[in-house]
Design an enzyme around this catalytic site. Structure first.
Site, PDB file in Angstrom:
ATOM      1  N   ASP A   1      58.680  58.675  46.350  1.00  0.00           N
ATOM      2  CA  ASP A   1      59.763  58.394  45.011  1.00  0.00           C
ATOM      3  C   ASP A   1      59.874  59.244  44.474  1.00  0.00           C
ATOM      4  OD1 ASP A   1      61.335  58.469  42.859  1.00  0.00           O
ATOM      5  OD2 ASP A   1      60.837  55.792  41.802  1.00  0.00           O
TER       6      ASP A   1
ATOM      7  N   SER B   1      61.926  50.849  36.682  1.00  0.00           N
ATOM      8  CA  SER B   1      63.289  50.510  37.415  1.00  0.00           C
ATOM      9  C   SER B   1      63.358  48.669  37.459  1.00  0.00           C
ATOM     10  CB  SER B   1      62.799  51.249  39.046  1.00  0.00           C
ATOM     11  OG  SER B   1      61.774  50.547  39.645  1.00  0.00           O
TER      12      SER B   1
ATOM     13  N   ASN C   1      57.542  59.136  37.710  1.00  0.00           N
ATOM     14  CA  ASN C   1      55.641  58.970  38.651  1.00  0.00           C
ATOM     15  C   ASN C   1      54.959  60.044  38.547  1.00  0.00           C
ATOM     16  OD1 ASN C   1      57.653  56.848  38.659  1.00  0.00           O
ATOM     17  ND2 ASN C   1      57.912  57.596  41.208  1.00  0.00           N
TER      18      ASN C   1
ATOM     19  N   ASP D   1      53.260  54.792  40.288  1.00  0.00           N
ATOM     20  CA  ASP D   1      54.193  54.048  40.842  1.00  0.00           C
ATOM     21  C   ASP D   1      54.468  54.047  42.674  1.00  0.00           C
ATOM     22  OD1 ASP D   1      56.650  53.038  41.538  1.00  0.00           O
ATOM     23  OD2 ASP D   1      58.177  54.386  40.531  1.00  0.00           O
TER      24      ASP D   1
ATOM     25  N   LYS E   1      53.070  45.532  33.900  1.00  0.00           N
ATOM     26  CA  LYS E   1      54.174  46.276  34.492  1.00  0.00           C
ATOM     27  C   LYS E   1      55.135  44.951  34.747  1.00  0.00           C
ATOM     28  CE  LYS E   1      55.411  48.234  38.774  1.00  0.00           C
ATOM     29  NZ  LYS E   1      56.023  49.917  39.321  1.00  0.00           N
TER      30      LYS E   1
ATOM     31  N   MET F   1      46.987  47.382  35.114  1.00  0.00           N
ATOM     32  CA  MET F   1      46.492  48.369  36.430  1.00  0.00           C
ATOM     33  C   MET F   1      45.813  48.833  34.516  1.00  0.00           C
ATOM     34  SD  MET F   1      49.834  50.775  37.160  1.00  0.00           S
ATOM     35  CE  MET F   1      50.591  49.396  36.052  1.00  0.00           C
TER      36      MET F   1
HETATM   37  N1  LIG Z   1      48.760  52.963  34.668  1.00  0.00           N
HETATM   38  C1  LIG Z   1      49.575  53.467  34.058  1.00  0.00           C
HETATM   39  N2  LIG Z   1      49.230  53.954  32.658  1.00  0.00           N
HETATM   40  C2  LIG Z   1      49.912  54.405  31.748  1.00  0.00           C
HETATM   41  N3  LIG Z   1      51.022  54.742  31.892  1.00  0.00           N
HETATM   42  C3  LIG Z   1      51.828  53.756  32.751  1.00  0.00           C
HETATM   43  C4  LIG Z   1      51.180  52.865  33.836  1.00  0.00           C
HETATM   44  N4  LIG Z   1      51.819  52.911  34.804  1.00  0.00           N
HETATM   45  C5  LIG Z   1      53.166  52.574  34.503  1.00  0.00           C
HETATM   46  N5  LIG Z   1      53.575  53.553  33.398  1.00  0.00           N
HETATM   47  C6  LIG Z   1      54.359  53.871  32.994  1.00  0.00           C
HETATM   48  O1  LIG Z   1      55.664  53.101  32.899  1.00  0.00           O
HETATM   49  C7  LIG Z   1      56.187  54.427  33.463  1.00  0.00           C
HETATM   50  C8  LIG Z   1      56.922  53.390  35.046  1.00  0.00           C
HETATM   51  O2  LIG Z   1      56.293  52.476  35.350  1.00  0.00           O
HETATM   52  P1  LIG Z   1      56.204  52.840  37.320  1.00  0.00           P
HETATM   53  O3  LIG Z   1      55.550  52.513  37.797  1.00  0.00           O
HETATM   54  O4  LIG Z   1      56.866  53.917  37.639  1.00  0.00           O
HETATM   55  O5  LIG Z   1      57.560  51.968  37.534  1.00  0.00           O
HETATM   56  P2  LIG Z   1      58.902  51.714  38.355  1.00  0.00           P
HETATM   57  O6  LIG Z   1      58.195  51.596  39.328  1.00  0.00           O
HETATM   58  O7  LIG Z   1      59.434  50.800  37.924  1.00  0.00           O
HETATM   59  O8  LIG Z   1      59.587  53.361  38.197  1.00  0.00           O
HETATM   60  C9  LIG Z   1      55.369  55.332  33.992  1.00  0.00           C
HETATM   61  O9  LIG Z   1      56.055  56.303  34.030  1.00  0.00           O
HETATM   62  C10 LIG Z   1      54.866  55.499  32.753  1.00  0.00           C
HETATM   63  O10 LIG Z   1      55.113  56.353  32.012  1.00  0.00           O
HETATM   64 MG   LIG Z   2      58.649  55.031  38.697  1.00  0.00          MG
END
Ligand SMILES: Nc1ncnc2c1ncn2[C@@H]1O[C@H](COP(=O)(O)OP(=O)(O)O)[C@@H](O)[C@H]1O
Ligand SMILES: [Mg+2]
Length: 458
Positions: free
Chosen positions: A287, A139, A292, A306, A157, A244
């Site tokens: 969320d 986001s 997620n 997330d 991220k 991560m």
């Molecule tokens: N540890 C992880 N392993 C694999 N994919 C990940 C991981 N963390 C995030 N992602 C990918 O990145 C996307 C966005 O991460 P997220 O933490 O949900 O971001 P935000 O907080 O902005 O929504 C996830 O929907 C997933 O597709």
């Molecule tokens: Mg997310």
């Protein structure tokens, strides 16, 4: 903050025309509003909106601005889009969702600058591979895949630069855009939602905070065969870069193709988790964006991602929600009403029509959930709720302000409901809720859904 009346006349007439212009802005195809209109509209207005709208055809600048507002749009959308209540007209929901989709990835050079600021100049040496093309949009940032020299696979991220500093103005700009659309229901007070979006975004912009939440959450969850969480690498994490373990997985929606029993199991696990989060941990990942939750095909586990929107609720609030659920499951509408008063959903100033609709909705929801097996695939509950919501929206009353905590809970419940519908799952919801319905004092050592009961066999 709201453009005042006399200026409004300068806006192109008609909702639709204004909407098209906003649409153009949000897709970034043509970043210009009618300049004169915007200028007079915004005369004397302290917002940065003017700057945003008048941005020269400088695609990069516009993309940056929109990428930032994307976070604000997501948060606000999350708060004010009520699946069942339909407070917002669909056109407005559309603007928000277009803003959400508008982010362009960071150019590699900018990405490298962010990483150098976070990790120092020779970070590259520790990595065997780093994909500059993001694997996913976040986001307020984007997610990259990388491999360390020692072989560990990472998901990293990376936050857009300047996000943390621009949250206040982004939220204000978005508020102005939403008002400019002329689509807000009459009497709808946007301010509490903007405030909540701002507070939540500030929290989410601190990835170290999210890192702590992941660790805490993993500890609360304990040993489980149902779920899988990423592990944080603290030595590679900062406020704007969260490193991560990478978890290979597929979108949770792919489970829609799985067998009935797999779909049922996934949904049962997610609902059991929500009940545990609420009633045992008092700490909820609020969320429910489908992205997620993912599915790990090799282990069958649900991947939880997330943790930026994890919220811990006051015991009092959980207590009152518990009373409401217990009353609802017992079909005791008078007690539902009392719990709703305690929660601040109803009060002595609540319009009668709203009170009536609220109780109708509660009766509908709980009588359905009491069924031996709730079939998300065939249920028409959502449609019936929407009808009630529409009827209410037609009444000449402003929707009362709902406590923000409850909006988060409502949103989470609605998101899970939609997922259940997508998966056409069949779940004995009442059976899952039942163990939580004892007096609150009985929770604790025994834990209602200890890891051995809910997750291992779930
Ligand atoms: N540890 C992880 N392993 C694999 N994919 C990940 C991981 N963390 C995030 N992602 C990918 O990145 C996307 C966005 O991460 P997220 O933490 O949900 O971001 P935000 O907080 O902005 O929504 C996830 O929907 C997933 O597709
Ligand atoms: Mg997310």
């Amino acid at each position: 903050m709201t453009p005042d009346r006399p200026h409004r006349r300068a806006v192109p007439a008609g909702r639709i025309s204004r909407l098209h212009r906003l649409g153009a802005l949000t897709t970034g195809i043509s970043g210009r509003l009618a300049v004169d209109g915007a200028r007079s509209l915004l005369r004397g207005d302290p917002l940065d909106l003017q700057k945003l709208l008048l941005t020269p055809a400088n695609a990069r600048q516009l993309a940056d601005d929109l990428a930032r507002m994307r976070g604000a749009a997501m948060k606000l959308g999350q708060l004010i889009s009520m699946e069942a209540g339909d407070v917002l007209p669909p056109e407005l929901a559309q603007i928000l969702s277009r803003l959400r989709a508008a982010a362009d990835p960071m150019p590699p050079q900018q990405l490298k600058t962010v990483l150098r600021d976070a990790w120092g100049s020779d970070w590259r040496r520790a990595f065997r591979r780093f994909d500059t093309r993001p694997i996913a949009a976040a986001s307020i940032g984007q997610v990259h895949r990388a491999r360390l020299r020692d072989g560990r696979e990472l998901a990293i991220k990376v936050q857009y630069p300047g996000i943390a500093e621009s949250i206040d103005s982004d939220v204000a700009n978005l508020g102005a855009l939403v008002r400019l659309s002329g689509l807000l229901p009459k009497g709808f007070d946007l301010v509490p939602y903007l405030d909540a979006a701002r507070v939540q975004l500030r929290t989410e912009a601190d990835y170290l905070q999210e890192a702590r939440e992941i660790t805490t959450y993993a500890r609360m969850l304990g040993d489980t065969e149902a779920f899988l969480l990423p592990e944080v690498l603290p030595e590679w994490s900062t406020r704007s870069v969260l490193s991560m373990s990478y978890i290979p997985s597929r979108p949770i929606e792919t489970l829609a193709e799985a067998s009935q029993s797999e779909r049922d199991q996934a949904m049962r696990r997610l609902l059991a988790l929500f009940l545990d989060e609420l009633f045992r941990f008092r700490t909820v990942q609020t969320d429910p964006n489908f992205a997620n939750f993912r599915h790990c095909p090799t282990t069958g586990r649900i991947v939880l991602l997330d943790f930026g929107a994890v919220r811990t609720f006051e015991p009092k609030l959980v207590e009152a929600v518990h009373s409401l659920v217990a009353a609802g499951m017992a079909q005791n509408l008078a007690a539902v009403e009392a719990a709703a008063e305690t929660l601040g959903i109803l009060s002595n100033t609540t319009p009668a029509a709203f009170r009536k609709s609220f109780l109708e909705i509660a009766a509908m929801v709980f009588s359905d959930l009491r069924q031996e097996v709730f079939d998300f695939g065939t249920s028409d509950l959502l449609e019936r709720l929407r009808e009630t919501g529409r009827a209410l929206a037609a009444e000449p009353i402003a929707p009362p302000e709902i406590p923000i905590d409850l909006l988060y809970l409502q949103r989470k419940a609605a998101g899970l409901f939609l997922l259940g519908t997508r998966l056409r799952a069949r779940v004995a919801v009442a059976e899952l809720v039942e163990p939580h319905l004892g007096p609150r004092g009985s929770y604790g050592a025994g834990g209602v859904l200890s890891k051995t009961t809910s997750f291992k066999h779930g």
